[in-house]
Design an enzyme around this catalytic site. Structure first.
Site, PDB file in Angstrom:
ATOM      1  N   LEU A 245       6.452   9.161   3.519  1.00 11.71           N
ATOM      2  CA  LEU A 245       6.341   7.756   3.126  1.00 11.71           C
ATOM      3  C   LEU A 245       7.727   7.123   3.200  1.00 11.71           C
ATOM      4  CD1 LEU A 245       4.420   5.569   1.994  1.00 11.71           C
ATOM      5  CD2 LEU A 245       5.147   6.283  -0.291  1.00 11.71           C
ATOM      6  N   HIS A 246       7.861   6.062   3.999  1.00  8.47           N
ATOM      7  CA  HIS A 246       9.180   5.521   4.296  1.00  8.47           C
ATOM      8  C   HIS A 246       9.480   4.208   3.542  1.00  8.47           C
ATOM      9  CE1 HIS A 246       9.411   8.561   7.405  1.00  8.47           C
ATOM     10  NE2 HIS A 246       8.323   8.086   7.979  1.00  8.47           N
ATOM     11  N   GLY A 247       8.835   3.120   3.904  1.00  8.99           N
ATOM     12  CA  GLY A 247       9.207   1.798   3.417  1.00  8.99           C
ATOM     13  C   GLY A 247       9.321   1.644   1.914  1.00  8.99           C
TER      14      GLY A 247
END
Length: 316
Positions: A245-247
């Site tokens: 999970l990035h943002g």
């Protein structure tokens, strides 16, 4: 309360990040959202910003949306349709959007808002940088004085221990425009870098995704659907129990910095070699005497991170 400019190219996980910000009006005052080219083309990312705003019930709140620079400074645009789908936000059936972007460009908006912030209270504006850095780099090049209005740039970008996710050497947000990233890192503005080293510790297991749907709200169901779509590529690539999970690391760092652990280091961007183009040359072990220009996050506490993110989405 932070005054915030969001620079983004949604992207399912960036859509989740925007939802978390929109769910936190007591923490963030959004001065503008600037759409970038990156995960998909600029026309799509502009539309995707409005999809998220309207999902959150925000079209009437008057958050201005601006068009960023449509392509990198020196290189052709690289997108990530293989992960995010052709629209960049596949996986959930959004209704047609009603919002339209401002006439003022993203570059002009950043310059204006930073100068206004500097005049009102120097170093008071936070840049939430989710995407390639072209628009911010152009603004800093055209108007270096805007640094006086910026408190810090908090970015999801880069990798050192995990190295690359679009090439063996480079993380996507930097690879899209390494020359722009170099300009930003050399700006002298305080920078927090939230790299793949922490996003790979945040895995969207089925139990974590089901928790969003279990909220019983449309935003909760949308989060589950979007992240389920975009995880297909990463699950096959990594073989993990959930996609990274990035943002959302950007708003969660701003909300709960104690969940993140790292240190000040020097970092530079490779812009000459095609073999390692966009590589983050991070002096984690302090081998050089170069000035420390970023705070580099190395670890994150995953369970309280997801609990906080879930609590924010539950507000919508």
């Amino acid at each position: 309360m932070r005054d915030l400019i969001c620079i983004t190219d949604p992207g399912q996980e960036q859509a989740v990040a925007l939802l978390a910000i929109l769910a936190s009006p007591e923490d963030f005052r959004i001065k503008a959202i600037v759409a970038s080219a990156g995960n998909t083309t600029l026309d799509h990312t502009v539309e995707n910003v409005f999809k998220v705003l309207e999902l959150a019930g925000e079209p009437g709140r008057g958050i201005p949306v601006h068009r960023g620079v449509p392509k990198p400074l020196l290189r052709p645009l690289v997108t990530a349709a293989h992960v995010h789908g052709e629209t960049g936000l596949d996986g959930y059936d959004f209704p047609p959007v009603t919002g339209t972007a401002e006439d003022e460009s993203g570059v002009a908006a950043i310059i204006r808002l930073c100068r206004e912030a500097a005049a009102r209270e120097p170093h008071s504006l936070t840049i939430a940088q989710f995407s390639s850095m072209t628009t911010l780099a152009v603004a800093l090049t055209e108007a270096p004085d805007i640094a006086e209005g910026i408190a810090e740039i908090v970015m999801m970008a880069g990798a050192y221990f995990e190295v690359g996710n679009i090439t063996p050497a480079a993380e996507f947000n930097i690879y899209v425009d390494p020359h722009a990233a170099s300009i930003v890192l050399e700006s002298g503005i305080p920078i927090v870098m939230l790299p793949l080293d922490i996003t790979h510790q945040l895995r969207n297991t089925r139990a974590r995704l089901d928790a969003f749907s279990a909220l019983g709200t449309e935003p909760g169901r949308a989060v589950d659907a979007m992240l389920t779509f975009s995880e297909t590529f990463d699950l096959e690539k990594y073989g993990w129990d959930g996609a990274p999970l990035h943002g959302p690391v950007v708003p969660l760092y701003l909300l709960r910095p104690e969940l993140f652990h790292g240190r000040q280091i020097n970092a530079r961007i490779e812009t000459a070699s095609e073999l390692t183009m966009g590589m983050l040359v991070a002096d984690w072990w302090q081998i050089t005497d170069l000035p420390k220009n970023i705070f580099y996050a190395r670890d994150v506490d995953a369970d309280p991170f997801y609990a906080e993110l879930l609590s924010r989405i539950a507000r919508l």
